[in-house]
Each structure stands twice: as structure tokens, then as C-alpha cells.
Motif scaffolding. Structure first.
Motif, PDB file in Angstrom:
ATOM      1  N   UNK A 143       0.854  -1.182   0.000  1.00 55.79           N
ATOM      2  CA  UNK A 143       0.000   0.000   0.000  1.00 55.79           C
ATOM      3  C   UNK A 143       0.894   1.237   0.000  1.00 55.79           C
ATOM      4  N   UNK A 144       0.775   2.040  -1.064  1.00 58.21           N
ATOM      5  CA  UNK A 144       1.686   3.165  -1.290  1.00 58.21           C
ATOM      6  C   UNK A 144       0.915   4.472  -1.336  1.00 58.21           C
ATOM      7  N   UNK A 145       1.392   5.457  -0.578  1.00 63.21           N
ATOM      8  CA  UNK A 145       0.885   6.824  -0.651  1.00 63.21           C
ATOM      9  C   UNK A 145       1.931   7.663  -1.368  1.00 63.21           C
ATOM     10  N   UNK A 146       1.537   8.252  -2.495  1.00 64.74           N
ATOM     11  CA  UNK A 146       2.471   9.004  -3.335  1.00 64.74           C
ATOM     12  C   UNK A 146       2.014  10.453  -3.407  1.00 64.74           C
ATOM     13  N   UNK A 147       2.845  11.368  -2.885  1.00 65.79           N
ATOM     14  CA  UNK A 147       2.518  12.796  -2.857  1.00 65.79           C
ATOM     15  C   UNK A 147       3.458  13.546  -3.785  1.00 65.79           C
ATOM     16  N   UNK A 148       2.904  14.073  -4.867  1.00 65.89           N
ATOM     17  CA  UNK A 148       3.721  14.746  -5.881  1.00 65.89           C
ATOM     18  C   UNK A 148       2.886  15.849  -6.521  1.00 65.89           C
ATOM     19  N   UNK A 149       3.444  17.056  -6.694  1.00 64.46           N
ATOM     20  CA  UNK A 149       2.650  18.161  -7.251  1.00 64.46           C
ATOM     21  C   UNK A 149       2.397  18.054  -8.746  1.00 64.46           C
ATOM     22  N   UNK A 150       3.135  17.216  -9.442  1.00 66.11           N
ATOM     23  CA  UNK A 150       3.031  17.131 -10.901  1.00 66.11           C
ATOM     24  C   UNK A 150       1.908  16.192 -11.323  1.00 66.11           C
ATOM     25  N   UNK A 151       1.024  16.683 -12.166  1.00 66.41           N
ATOM     26  CA  UNK A 151      -0.019  15.825 -12.717  1.00 66.41           C
ATOM     27  C   UNK A 151       0.627  14.774 -13.618  1.00 66.41           C
ATOM     28  N   UNK A 152       0.216  13.550 -13.475  1.00 67.27           N
ATOM     29  CA  UNK A 152       0.774  12.472 -14.284  1.00 67.27           C
ATOM     30  C   UNK A 152       1.966  11.782 -13.662  1.00 67.27           C
ATOM     31  N   UNK A 153       2.448  12.285 -12.526  1.00 72.88           N
ATOM     32  CA  UNK A 153       3.609  11.665 -11.880  1.00 72.88           C
ATOM     33  C   UNK A 153       3.298  10.244 -11.432  1.00 72.88           C
ATOM     34  N   UNK A 154       2.071  10.023 -10.975  1.00 70.16           N
ATOM     35  CA  UNK A 154       1.693   8.683 -10.522  1.00 70.16           C
ATOM     36  C   UNK A 154       1.749   7.678 -11.666  1.00 70.16           C
TER      37      UNK A 154
END
Length: 415
Positions: free
Chosen positions: A2-13
Motif C-alpha cells: 500500500x503506497x501513498x504518493x505525494x507529488x505536485x506534478x499531474x501524471x507523476x503517478x
């Protein structure tokens, strides 16, 4: 997982998910947020891994948010990706030390977007990651840069390239990537003004550079058909237009064309050409002089405020002591810097060693410069062995090879 990914860039996920899928991990369980408030709200749930880009906290200090993440997620593996758009060595040091205290992993600086997400995926999965130096079946890249400006990196790069080409065994590339102060064209009196890196910019930007394009933009030096020189651009104002992706594409193409590519770089890691070449090179030569301002002050300070955050360690670098005298103790200097010792390059008689070329004649081809020539021959011999696969990964040490005769030297001088 289970991963929580916080990134301001759209599409980074999507980029991270693609890298995780390649390694066989399940990318469907990624929870993505793009704002810090949403991050802290989701931290109330338990996660196996939390990956955070510091761009979410552009107006906050690391000590304001990093301990809070650990408090809310004591069980999670936490990965921090620094924001390369904002550089502050003090904040990087604070972030790194806090990460060590809290048990966070911090991604290295200076990579392309793809390399950054590869490193992120590896950290998320708990794997170690180190940027590849490229396909070992292709040519090798040698990064040559000075500890301080005018320490002689161009001298070492140009003359070693000439020594390699004189042996007629390898196809040699020499790239002037000192984009703010390119000197190879003027020093070697290369008159073909229609050939330079600037001509390649569109294809580097679109990642469409082909081997024949690179060769067509290079200049051969006199009768040395095995030496191909890619000169810098007179448009020095465009130095910062070179992106990590463009430089990585240029180096990979050079690997496919040349057996050995020597890249002459600027002393300062404030541009993609220097950073990407040093990180991705097979061999790294730091050229220094035996004075405090060179190898102690300039190198140490740049290492402490930048290079160590790129994942570089002193043991990854070999020291080339330039303009050395018989009283110098280069091995002790290398030991003090925790580097391997590469070579000691003596100054040419009469102070000629202050430049790579004297009145249009490279020092390697100058009469009465035998000690200098022998030292350069030693470096060339080691690169020849490495390129031919005799000493994969060997530590640099002085060597010797047969020097070109007077006929080949005259041919090189007068065409």
C-alpha cells in the motif's frame, strides 16, 4: 504493498506506476495526492510506503513536516524526492540529516526524469539504485573536469584524445561540453564553423539524434581520422538550455559511435552537461593542481554543497594532478581526498603546460615535452585497455604505450 504518493506534478503517478509495473510490482494500489493538506489527511491511514516530493512544501522548512510524517506513519518506509527546481544547499543538508535521523530515504539529484522515477520505484520497493553508466558492450565515457577553473581539464582531455588517436586502434570522440567557456575549437584552430553542438540541439531535444548525425557534426583533426571532435557553441548564452535528457541522449549516442569518448567539462555543477556527464561516466577524472584553492577549497566545497547529494562519493573519482613538480606528493593528496590516484602530469618546459595547446600545437605533439607526453601516454594506455575489455573497472594507475613516431607527428601538425 500500500503506497501513498505525494507529488505536485499531474501524471507523476502514471510515471511511477509504469516503473513499478516493469519490475513486476503491483501499481494498482497507489494512492495519489497533489497537495500537502490531502497528504496529511491520508496519513491517518496506515501505509507500507510513503513517497513525498518536496515541491509540496516549497514554503516550509524540512523540520516542519518531516517529523510529522514519521509521527503519523511510524511503520512506513518513507522516500523523499528533492525538488530540483529549487536549489538550496543548507536546506538539502538539513533534509538529508533529518532523513537519516528519521530513517527516510532521499533520492539523489541530477538525473533525468526517467532516472528519477527509476530511482523512486527502486526505493519504494526497497531496492538499491545507482544510475547505470550505460551498455558495457558499447564505448566508454570519460568525464574530465577541473577542481577549480583553469586547473587543466582541457589540457588533459585534448592531449589524451590525441594520444589515443595516434595509436590508430580506437575510434575516439572528444566533446567540448564546457558550454559556458568552450575552448577546444579556438585552441586547436578548427575552422569549420558550421559544425558544433548547436547544430544538434533540435535532434537532442526530440531524442532523434542518430550516429551519423553526430559524426557529421564532428570535426576530424588534421590527419588523425580516428579522432572526432564535437566543439562547443559560440552561443554561450544557451548553455542552460541543455537539459539532463538532452545530455543523456548525446552521451548514449556517443557510446554507440566511439570506443572512447572524453568529455571536457566546466568546473561547476550548475549545468546539465557537467552534472549528467559526471554522474553517468564510466571513468571520472578530477583535474587539480597542488594548491590549497584547487583541490582543498574548491573541490571540497562543491562536493559538500552539491556532489554528495547526487550520490557521488570521492571513491568514484580519480585524481589527476596537473602541472606537477618532482616535489609534489600526489598520492598523499589523493589519499587526503579519499580518491584513487590517476596520474601526475608534469608541467611542460618553459611554462607551456599552462594551456592545452601552444601557438596552435597541442602539447602532446610539442618537442622537448617528453615527460608530459609520457604521462599522457600512460592515461591513454589505460583507456585503451579499458575500452578493449582488458581491465574492466580497473583502478587508474600510470602506464605506458608506444609513442607515435616523428612522421605521424608531422602529419598531424601540417596535414
Amino acid at each position: 504493498m500500500k503506497l501513498l504518493f505525494a507529488h505536485p506534478q499531474a501524471g507523476a503517478a502514471d510515471l511511477l506506476g509504469s516503473q513499478l509495473s516493469r519490475s513486476g510490482s503491483d501499481s494498482d494500489g497507489i494512492v495519489t495526492v497533489q497537495h500537502r493538506d490531502r497528504l496529511f489527511a491520508r496519513l491517518e491511514e496506515p501505509f507500507d510506503v510513503v513517497a513525498v516530493h518536496t515541491g509540496l512544501f516549497y514554503d516550509s522548512y524540512p523540520w516542519d513536516w518531516m517529523p510529522e510524517i514519521r509521527r503519523k506513519q511510524p511503520q512506513a518506509r518513507v522516500v523523499v524526492a528533492p525538488d530540483e527546481a529549487v536549489y538550496d544547499s543548507f536546506m538539502l543538508e538539513a533534509l538529508t540529516r533529518l532523513a537519516e535521523t528519521l530513517g527516510f530515504a532521499v533520492l539523489p539529484l541530477g538525473g533525468t526524469e526517467q532516472e528519477t522515477f527509476e530511482a523512486l520505484a527502486a526505493s519504494v520497493e526497497g531496492r538499491s539504485f545507482r544510475m547505470s553508466a550505460g551498455d558495457k558492450r558499447s564505448g566508454i565515457v570519460v568525464a574530465v573536469w577541473p577542481a577549480s577553473s583553469k586547473d587543466g581539464a582541457t589540457t588533459v582531455a585534448v592531449n589524451t584524445a590525441l594520444a589515443l588517436a595516434s595509436a590508430n586502434r580506437l575510434r575516439v570522440g572528444l566533446i567540448d561540453a564546457n558550454l559556458r567557456n568552450p575552448e577546444i575549437r579556438s585552441q586547436l584552430n578548427l575552422t569549420e564553423t558550421d559544425r558544433s553542438q548547436f547544430k544538434l540541439r533540435p535532434k537532442l531535444q526530440t531524442h532523434t539524434l542518430q550516429p551519423e548525425d553526430l559524426l557529421d557534426s564532428c570535426i576530424t583533426y588534421r590527419k588523425m581520422n580516428g579522432l572526432h571532435i564535437l566543439t562547443g557553441s559560440p552561443r554561450r548564452d544557451t548553455a542552460l538550455d541543455m537539459t539532463p535528457e538532452m545530455m543523456a541522449h548525446l552521451l548514449q549516442t556517443a557510446r554507440s559511435v566511439f570506443d572512447v569518448t572524453l568529455v571536457d567539462l566546466n568546473a561547476y555543477p550548475d549545468n546539465a552537461a557537467t552534472v549528467c556527464t559526471v554522474r553517468g561516466a564510466d571513468i571520472r577524472w578530477l583535474v587539480a593542481q597542488n594548491n590549497y584553492a584547487s583541490y582543498r577549497t574548491s573541490w571540497r566545497e562543491w562536493f559538500d554543497c552539491y556532489w554528495k547529494y547526487c550520490g557521488l562519493t570521492p571513491s568514484d573519482v580519480s585524481l589527476i594532478l596537473n602541472r606537477a613538480s618532482s616535489d609534489d606528493k600526489p598520492e598523499r593528496i589523493a589519499d587526503a581526498l579519499h580518491m584513487s590516484f590517476g596520474a601526475s602530469i608534469p608541467n611542460a618546459p618553459g611554462g607551456l603546460g599552462m594551456k592545452a595547446v601552444h601557438e596552435g600545437v597541442p602539447l602532446y605533439l610539442m618537442p622537448k615535452a617528453e615527460p608530459f607526453t609520457e604521462a599522457i601516454d600512460g592515461l591513454a594506455a589505460l583507456l585503451t585497455k579499458r575500452a578493449e575489455g582488458d581491465v574492466q573497472g580497473a583502478e587508474l594507475a600510470p602506464g605506458r604505450r608506444h609513442k607515435p613516431g616523428w612522421i605521424s607527428r608531422l602529419s598531424a601538425l601540417f596535414g
